[in-house]
Write a protein that holds these residues in place. Sequence first.
Motif, mmCIF file in Angstrom:
data_model
loop_
_atom_site.group_PDB
_atom_site.id
_atom_site.type_symbol
_atom_site.label_atom_id
_atom_site.label_comp_id
_atom_site.label_asym_id
_atom_site.label_seq_id
_atom_site.Cartn_x
_atom_site.Cartn_y
_atom_site.Cartn_z
ATOM 1 N N SER A 1 10.321 16.321 -5.922
ATOM 2 C CA SER A 1 9.826 15.042 -5.845
ATOM 3 C C SER A 1 8.793 14.550 -7.158
ATOM 4 N N ILE A 2 9.003 13.228 -7.631
ATOM 5 C CA ILE A 2 7.835 12.973 -8.655
ATOM 6 C C ILE A 2 7.104 11.792 -7.981
ATOM 7 N N LEU A 3 5.834 12.185 -8.356
ATOM 8 C CA LEU A 3 4.577 11.608 -7.981
ATOM 9 C C LEU A 3 4.039 10.811 -9.186
ATOM 10 N N GLU A 4 3.691 9.507 -9.024
ATOM 11 C CA GLU A 4 2.890 8.738 -10.142
ATOM 12 C C GLU A 4 2.002 8.015 -9.817
ATOM 13 N N MET A 5 0.537 8.452 -10.149
ATOM 14 C CA MET A 5 -0.726 8.010 -9.872
ATOM 15 C C MET A 5 -1.251 6.853 -10.710
ATOM 16 N N ASN A 6 -1.638 5.523 -10.104
ATOM 17 C CA ASN A 6 -2.337 4.669 -10.865
ATOM 18 C C ASN A 6 -3.873 5.078 -11.076
ATOM 19 N N GLY A 7 -4.565 4.391 -11.912
ATOM 20 C CA GLY A 7 -5.864 4.580 -12.157
ATOM 21 C C GLY A 7 -6.765 4.741 -10.926
ATOM 22 N N ALA A 8 -7.878 5.437 -10.711
ATOM 23 C CA ALA A 8 -8.859 5.644 -9.649
ATOM 24 C C ALA A 8 -8.375 5.922 -8.431
ATOM 25 N N THR A 9 -7.356 6.824 -8.675
ATOM 26 C CA THR A 9 -6.731 7.254 -7.339
ATOM 27 C C THR A 9 -6.995 8.823 -7.080
ATOM 28 N N ARG A 10 -7.053 9.280 -5.704
ATOM 29 C CA ARG A 10 -7.210 10.537 -5.373
ATOM 30 C C ARG A 10 -6.346 10.826 -4.076
ATOM 31 N N ARG B 1 -1.187 9.177 -14.121
ATOM 32 C CA ARG B 1 -0.656 10.486 -14.253
ATOM 33 C C ARG B 1 0.708 10.867 -13.468
ATOM 34 N N LYS B 2 1.571 11.474 -13.980
ATOM 35 C CA LYS B 2 2.905 11.805 -13.442
ATOM 36 C C LYS B 2 3.001 13.213 -13.189
ATOM 37 N N VAL B 3 3.351 13.470 -11.895
ATOM 38 C CA VAL B 3 3.330 14.978 -11.385
ATOM 39 C C VAL B 3 4.645 15.460 -10.573
ATOM 40 N N THR B 4 5.309 16.444 -11.243
ATOM 41 C CA THR B 4 6.495 16.898 -10.361
ATOM 42 C C THR B 4 6.066 17.773 -9.276
ATOM 43 N N LEU B 5 6.450 17.388 -8.105
ATOM 44 C CA LEU B 5 5.962 18.385 -7.134
ATOM 45 C C LEU B 5 6.907 19.470 -6.793
ATOM 46 N N ALA B 6 6.624 20.511 -6.085
ATOM 47 C CA ALA B 6 7.186 21.655 -5.964
ATOM 48 C C ALA B 6 8.742 21.633 -5.546
ATOM 49 N N ASP B 7 9.093 20.462 -4.581
ATOM 50 C CA ASP B 7 10.362 20.033 -3.917
ATOM 51 C C ASP B 7 11.179 19.365 -5.229
ATOM 52 N N TRP C 1 2.698 -1.774 -12.263
ATOM 53 C CA TRP C 1 1.650 -0.778 -12.999
ATOM 54 C C TRP C 1 2.053 0.210 -13.726
ATOM 55 N N ARG C 2 3.422 0.946 -13.155
ATOM 56 C CA ARG C 2 3.807 2.121 -13.925
ATOM 57 C C ARG C 2 4.153 1.507 -15.420
ATOM 58 N N GLU C 3 4.632 0.421 -15.578
ATOM 59 C CA GLU C 3 4.945 -0.168 -16.975
ATOM 60 C C GLU C 3 3.743 -1.203 -17.698
ATOM 61 N N GLY C 4 2.500 -0.742 -17.169
ATOM 62 C CA GLY C 4 1.275 -1.592 -17.683
ATOM 63 C C GLY C 4 1.052 -3.066 -17.209
ATOM 64 N N ARG C 5 1.910 -3.495 -16.162
ATOM 65 C CA ARG C 5 1.769 -4.897 -15.971
ATOM 66 C C ARG C 5 1.301 -4.925 -14.524
ATOM 67 N N LEU C 6 0.488 -5.856 -14.349
ATOM 68 C CA LEU C 6 0.125 -6.372 -12.783
ATOM 69 C C LEU C 6 0.756 -7.449 -12.587
ATOM 70 N N ILE C 7 1.566 -7.582 -11.529
ATOM 71 C CA ILE C 7 2.368 -8.805 -10.980
ATOM 72 C C ILE C 7 1.615 -9.289 -9.688
ATOM 73 N N SER D 1 -7.643 7.247 -1.564
ATOM 74 C CA SER D 1 -7.812 6.099 -2.207
ATOM 75 C C SER D 1 -7.011 5.648 -3.451
ATOM 76 N N GLY D 2 -6.761 4.673 -3.682
ATOM 77 C CA GLY D 2 -5.881 4.328 -5.084
ATOM 78 C C GLY D 2 -4.527 3.569 -4.693
ATOM 79 N N GLU D 3 -3.666 4.242 -5.580
ATOM 80 C CA GLU D 3 -2.282 3.836 -5.524
ATOM 81 C C GLU D 3 -1.360 4.782 -6.310
ATOM 82 N N ALA D 4 -0.282 4.900 -5.569
ATOM 83 C CA ALA D 4 0.783 5.991 -6.025
ATOM 84 C C ALA D 4 2.068 5.718 -5.766
ATOM 85 N N SER D 5 3.116 5.929 -6.559
ATOM 86 C CA SER D 5 4.615 5.685 -6.360
ATOM 87 C C SER D 5 5.242 7.148 -6.147
#
Length: 316
Positions: free
Chosen positions: A122-131, A114-120, A238-244, A147-151
């Motif tokens: 800033s751009i938040l991108e969430m990986n799977g199973a993230t809260r 999920r990709k979210v643009t915050l009020a300021d 992970w944002r490009e569908g790859r785990l390194i 929990s989880g992962e975000a950029s």
Amino acid sequence: MTGAERRLDEAGDWLVRLQSEVVSEADALAFDAWLSASPDNAQAYDTVLKLSHEVEANRLALKIALPRPEAARSRRWVLWGGGLAAGAITASAATMMLLPAAAQSYATGQGERRKVTLADGSILEMNGATRLEVRFAGRERRVELASGEASFDVAHDARRPFVVAVGDRAVRVLGTRFNVRRRSGRLSVAVARGLVEVAAGGGPARRYRLHPGQRLDATEGAADAQIVTGVAEDAFGWREGRLIYRDATLAEVVEDLNAQFARPTRIDDPDLAAVKLSGVLVLDDQRAVINRLSLLTPIEVIEAPSGVLLRRAQQR
């Protein structure tokens, strides 16, 4: 002037300097060098920053008019230096209840991004199973990663640092691009652009400053952390569908896969879970991903109604 007073004076000067509309890389490096010169410098900066936030919160609550631009610097020094005006404002607001800004909660399911643009901006991108939870209040932009992962691609705002609370660490930035991961008591912070400070909570805080290309790995509750250089971009795969992976344990890989696919994958013995591997997994079909994983490490894949079981491959 005592040494403590001089440090507070310098900390106030840095806070003013970092509130400039344009903060250069040279400014960031100079600030980093000043913080690193002495633990007392970092403590002085935290003291000044905390007072600044408190004054701003009370200013908003009391609806005190902002100072004119030409008076901004002298006003700041009255608040941070003498402390008398700040004390008066705090005392005046002591009986008032400050209502926190409403928090916004975000979550993703397994395999969802999920990709979210915050009020300021800033751009938040969430990986799977993230809260996580986002709260903008006073002079701080704050994210609580449960929990989880975000950029994050953070919009520069020198007046409001962006803080990500993750486990017992706090990640503080002004404007940068970085990735934060929290799973099973393990934390990692990777920086692609800008300067990031990671501080441990509880007791005297130990601080780590990360530059582009660096990644910090830590265990919740542990005093120390490890900084690895030259691998930060891997964390964004992970944002490009790859785990390194570079020397990751099989347990860590399986944990990532369980954030992506509904059918759980598990390992049947601790020794196998601790096996290290390196490689790239493309995230498409779960069965195909598991088959690729079996090429990276000697495992046997058992399909069961309850999910996928990984066992050590039998030598022939």
